[in-house]
Design a protein around this motif. Structure first.
Motif, PDB file in Angstrom:
ATOM      1  N   ASN A 223       0.823  -1.210   0.000  1.00 39.73           N
ATOM      2  CA  ASN A 223       0.000   0.000   0.000  1.00 39.73           C
ATOM      3  C   ASN A 223       0.858   1.261   0.000  1.00 39.73           C
ATOM      4  OD1 ASN A 223      -2.318  -1.547   0.016  1.00 39.73           O
ATOM      5  ND2 ASN A 223      -2.810  -1.160   2.163  1.00 39.73           N
ATOM      6  N   GLU A 224       1.932   1.255   0.789  1.00 36.89           N
ATOM      7  CA  GLU A 224       2.821   2.423   0.837  1.00 36.89           C
ATOM      8  C   GLU A 224       3.520   2.634  -0.505  1.00 36.89           C
ATOM      9  OE1 GLU A 224       5.384   2.107   4.259  1.00 36.89           O
ATOM     10  OE2 GLU A 224       3.811   2.824   5.604  1.00 36.89           O
ATOM     11  N   ALA A 225       3.953   1.555  -1.145  1.00 38.75           N
ATOM     12  CA  ALA A 225       4.583   1.670  -2.467  1.00 38.75           C
ATOM     13  C   ALA A 225       3.588   2.231  -3.481  1.00 38.75           C
ATOM     14  CB  ALA A 225       5.107   0.315  -2.919  1.00 38.75           C
ATOM     15  N   SER A 226       2.349   1.775  -3.412  1.00 43.43           N
ATOM     16  CA  SER A 226       1.303   2.293  -4.300  1.00 43.43           C
ATOM     17  C   SER A 226       1.049   3.774  -4.021  1.00 43.43           C
ATOM     18  CB  SER A 226       0.017   1.489  -4.124  1.00 43.43           C
ATOM     19  OG  SER A 226      -1.027   2.053  -4.882  1.00 43.43           O
ATOM     20  N   ALA A 227       1.052   4.164  -2.752  1.00 39.50           N
ATOM     21  CA  ALA A 227       0.820   5.567  -2.378  1.00 39.50           C
ATOM     22  C   ALA A 227       1.926   6.469  -2.925  1.00 39.50           C
ATOM     23  CB  ALA A 227       0.719   5.705  -0.862  1.00 39.50           C
ATOM     24  N   VAL A 228       3.162   6.026  -2.821  1.00 35.82           N
ATOM     25  CA  VAL A 228       4.285   6.805  -3.363  1.00 35.82           C
ATOM     26  C   VAL A 228       4.129   6.952  -4.874  1.00 35.82           C
ATOM     27  CG1 VAL A 228       6.777   6.795  -3.774  1.00 35.82           C
ATOM     28  CG2 VAL A 228       5.889   6.261  -1.505  1.00 35.82           C
ATOM     29  N   GLY A 229       3.768   5.868  -5.542  1.00 33.23           N
ATOM     30  CA  GLY A 229       3.542   5.932  -6.985  1.00 33.23           C
ATOM     31  C   GLY A 229       2.406   6.871  -7.342  1.00 33.23           C
TER      32      GLY A 229
ATOM     33  N   ILE B 288      -9.984   5.832 -10.515  1.00 34.60           N
ATOM     34  CA  ILE B 288      -9.883   5.379  -9.122  1.00 34.60           C
ATOM     35  C   ILE B 288      -9.115   6.405  -8.300  1.00 34.60           C
ATOM     36  CG2 ILE B 288      -8.927   3.605  -7.598  1.00 34.60           C
ATOM     37  CD1 ILE B 288      -9.474   1.602  -9.895  1.00 34.60           C
ATOM     38  N   LEU B 289      -7.967   6.831  -8.782  1.00 34.70           N
ATOM     39  CA  LEU B 289      -7.168   7.827  -8.066  1.00 34.70           C
ATOM     40  C   LEU B 289      -7.857   9.187  -8.051  1.00 34.70           C
ATOM     41  CD1 LEU B 289      -4.604   8.540  -6.544  1.00 34.70           C
ATOM     42  CD2 LEU B 289      -3.444   8.829  -8.729  1.00 34.70           C
ATOM     43  N   THR B 290      -8.549   9.519  -9.121  1.00 31.32           N
ATOM     44  CA  THR B 290      -9.272  10.794  -9.204  1.00 31.32           C
ATOM     45  C   THR B 290     -10.294  10.931  -8.084  1.00 31.32           C
ATOM     46  OG1 THR B 290      -8.990  10.868 -11.587  1.00 31.32           O
ATOM     47  CG2 THR B 290     -10.714  12.234 -10.684  1.00 31.32           C
ATOM     48  N   ASN B 291     -10.875   9.814  -7.649  1.00 32.26           N
ATOM     49  CA  ASN B 291     -11.861   9.850  -6.568  1.00 32.26           C
ATOM     50  C   ASN B 291     -11.223  10.082  -5.201  1.00 32.26           C
ATOM     51  OD1 ASN B 291     -14.080   9.512  -8.229  1.00 32.26           O
ATOM     52  ND2 ASN B 291     -13.923   7.292  -8.184  1.00 32.26           N
ATOM     53  N   GLY B 292      -9.887  10.059  -5.130  1.00 29.00           N
ATOM     54  CA  GLY B 292      -9.198  10.394  -3.891  1.00 29.00           C
ATOM     55  C   GLY B 292      -8.892   9.232  -2.968  1.00 29.00           C
ATOM     56  N   SER B 293      -9.090   8.004  -3.433  1.00 27.64           N
ATOM     57  CA  SER B 293      -8.820   6.841  -2.588  1.00 27.64           C
ATOM     58  C   SER B 293      -8.287   5.708  -3.443  1.00 27.64           C
ATOM     59  CB  SER B 293     -10.119   6.405  -1.899  1.00 27.64           C
ATOM     60  OG  SER B 293      -9.904   5.220  -1.177  1.00 27.64           O
ATOM     61  N   LYS B 294      -7.153   5.132  -3.004  1.00 26.84           N
ATOM     62  CA  LYS B 294      -6.565   4.013  -3.746  1.00 26.84           C
ATOM     63  C   LYS B 294      -5.647   3.219  -2.827  1.00 26.84           C
ATOM     64  CE  LYS B 294      -3.987   2.939  -7.935  1.00 26.84           C
ATOM     65  NZ  LYS B 294      -3.244   3.470  -9.075  1.00 26.84           N
ATOM     66  N   SER B 295      -5.781   1.913  -2.843  1.00 28.45           N
ATOM     67  CA  SER B 295      -4.899   0.991  -2.114  1.00 28.45           C
ATOM     68  C   SER B 295      -4.733   1.364  -0.641  1.00 28.45           C
ATOM     69  CB  SER B 295      -3.527   0.910  -2.783  1.00 28.45           C
ATOM     70  OG  SER B 295      -3.639   0.430  -4.100  1.00 28.45           O
ATOM     71  N   GLY B 296      -5.829   1.662   0.024  1.00 25.08           N
ATOM     72  CA  GLY B 296      -5.779   1.941   1.453  1.00 25.08           C
ATOM     73  C   GLY B 296      -5.316   3.334   1.827  1.00 25.08           C
ATOM     74  N   TYR B 297      -5.165   4.209   0.857  1.00 25.76           N
ATOM     75  CA  TYR B 297      -4.724   5.583   1.099  1.00 25.76           C
ATOM     76  C   TYR B 297      -5.741   6.584   0.569  1.00 25.76           C
ATOM     77  CZ  TYR B 297      -0.067   4.951   3.020  1.00 25.76           C
ATOM     78  OH  TYR B 297       0.977   4.667   3.867  1.00 25.76           O
TER      79      TYR B 297
ATOM     80  N   GLY C  66      -1.620   1.371   6.134  1.00 23.26           N
ATOM     81  CA  GLY C  66      -0.347   2.037   5.902  1.00 23.26           C
ATOM     82  C   GLY C  66       0.176   2.617   7.201  1.00 23.26           C
ATOM     83  N   GLN C  67       1.465   2.874   7.248  1.00 27.21           N
ATOM     84  CA  GLN C  67       2.083   3.388   8.463  1.00 27.21           C
ATOM     85  C   GLN C  67       2.521   4.843   8.288  1.00 27.21           C
ATOM     86  OE1 GLN C  67       1.961   1.269  11.054  1.00 27.21           O
ATOM     87  NE2 GLN C  67       2.599   2.971  12.341  1.00 27.21           N
ATOM     88  N   ARG C  68       2.912   5.205   7.058  1.00 25.53           N
ATOM     89  CA  ARG C  68       3.460   6.540   6.812  1.00 25.53           C
ATOM     90  C   ARG C  68       2.509   7.375   5.953  1.00 25.53           C
ATOM     91  NH1 ARG C  68       9.121   5.234   4.131  1.00 25.53           N
ATOM     92  NH2 ARG C  68       7.815   3.769   2.987  1.00 25.53           N
ATOM     93  N   ALA C  69       2.544   8.686   6.141  1.00 25.06           N
ATOM     94  CA  ALA C  69       1.824   9.632   5.284  1.00 25.06           C
ATOM     95  C   ALA C  69       2.849  10.276   4.353  1.00 25.06           C
ATOM     96  CB  ALA C  69       1.125  10.687   6.118  1.00 25.06           C
ATOM     97  N   PHE C  70       2.453  10.512   3.114  1.00 25.26           N
ATOM     98  CA  PHE C  70       3.348  11.060   2.097  1.00 25.26           C
ATOM     99  C   PHE C  70       2.804  12.381   1.578  1.00 25.26           C
ATOM    100  CE2 PHE C  70       3.629   6.456   2.025  1.00 25.26           C
ATOM    101  CZ  PHE C  70       4.994   6.258   2.158  1.00 25.26           C
TER     102      PHE C  70
ATOM    103  N   ILE D 256       9.295  14.076  -2.652  1.00 25.72           N
ATOM    104  CA  ILE D 256       8.313  13.403  -1.803  1.00 25.72           C
ATOM    105  C   ILE D 256       8.845  13.326  -0.378  1.00 25.72           C
ATOM    106  CG2 ILE D 256       7.025  11.269  -1.394  1.00 25.72           C
ATOM    107  CD1 ILE D 256       7.059  10.799  -4.397  1.00 25.72           C
ATOM    108  N   HIS D 257       8.055  13.836   0.555  1.00 25.72           N
ATOM    109  CA  HIS D 257       8.374  13.812   1.978  1.00 25.72           C
ATOM    110  C   HIS D 257       7.418  12.837   2.656  1.00 25.72           C
ATOM    111  CE1 HIS D 257      10.776  17.644   1.881  1.00 25.72           C
ATOM    112  NE2 HIS D 257      10.060  17.786   0.783  1.00 25.72           N
ATOM    113  N   TYR D 258       7.763  12.411   3.864  1.00 21.94           N
ATOM    114  CA  TYR D 258       6.868  11.518   4.602  1.00 21.94           C
ATOM    115  C   TYR D 258       7.039  11.702   6.093  1.00 21.94           C
ATOM    116  CZ  TYR D 258      10.908   8.458   5.420  1.00 21.94           C
ATOM    117  OH  TYR D 258      12.126   7.951   5.805  1.00 21.94           O
TER     118      TYR D 258
END
Length: 149
Positions: free
Chosen positions: A19-25, A71-80, A113-117, A125-127
């Motif tokens: 999920n975190e890798a997906s969020a960074v992407g 999916i990303l346009t709606n503001g939610s993807k892969s637990g983020y 997820g554990q981190r916010a990006f 990209i910061h976290y």
């Protein structure tokens, strides 16, 4: 039971890592498409995340540029959860949006997820390690000390 006791925590850690890798992407995608939006429409960065996407089939326009998947346009993807906000300018030809902040925050800290990006127009990209949303005010992301390498 012993195998389950070992396997389940490992599966949860693997899901969080994915999920975190997906969020960074996704944050990278939003930064890149914001730059495309800036050069294409001449009124600065996108006023909202929804302006970067569009329904399928999509016809590119200022209100829906068709640059990001629905999916990303709606503001939610892969637990983020994602938000993209301009933070300077007025979004006009004479006073375009010259900056933005994007945040990716876990829906459930510790399980999705554990981190916010976050990132801004610089693309860095910061976290944070707490999973708490960084904020979307001008310079908020740049003030976060931890930088993704």
């Amino acid at each position: 039971l012993i195998i389950a006791a070992i396997a389940i925590p490992n599966l949860l850690r693997a899901r969080i890592a994915a999920n975190e890798a997906s969020a960074v992407g996704s944050v990278r995608t939003i930064v890149t498409t914001n730059t495309q939006f800036y050069t294409t429409y001449g009124q600065g960065f996108a006023p909202a995340l929804t302006n970067l996407g569009g329904a399928t089939p999509c016809t590119a326009a200022y209100a829906s540029a068709c640059l990001v998947d629905p999916i990303l346009t709606n503001g939610s993807k892969s637990g983020y959860l994602f938000v993209d906000v301009p933070n300077s300018g007025a979004g006009t030809v004479l006073n375009p949006y010259t900056g933005f902040e994007v945040n990716g925050t876990p829906q459930n800290v510790g399980s999705s997820g554990q981190r916010a990006f976050c990132a801004d127009q610089s693309g860095v990209i910061h976290y944070n390690l707490t999973g708490v949303a960084v904020g979307t005010g001008k310079g908020t992301c740049a003030a976060v000390a931890l930088v993704l390498q």
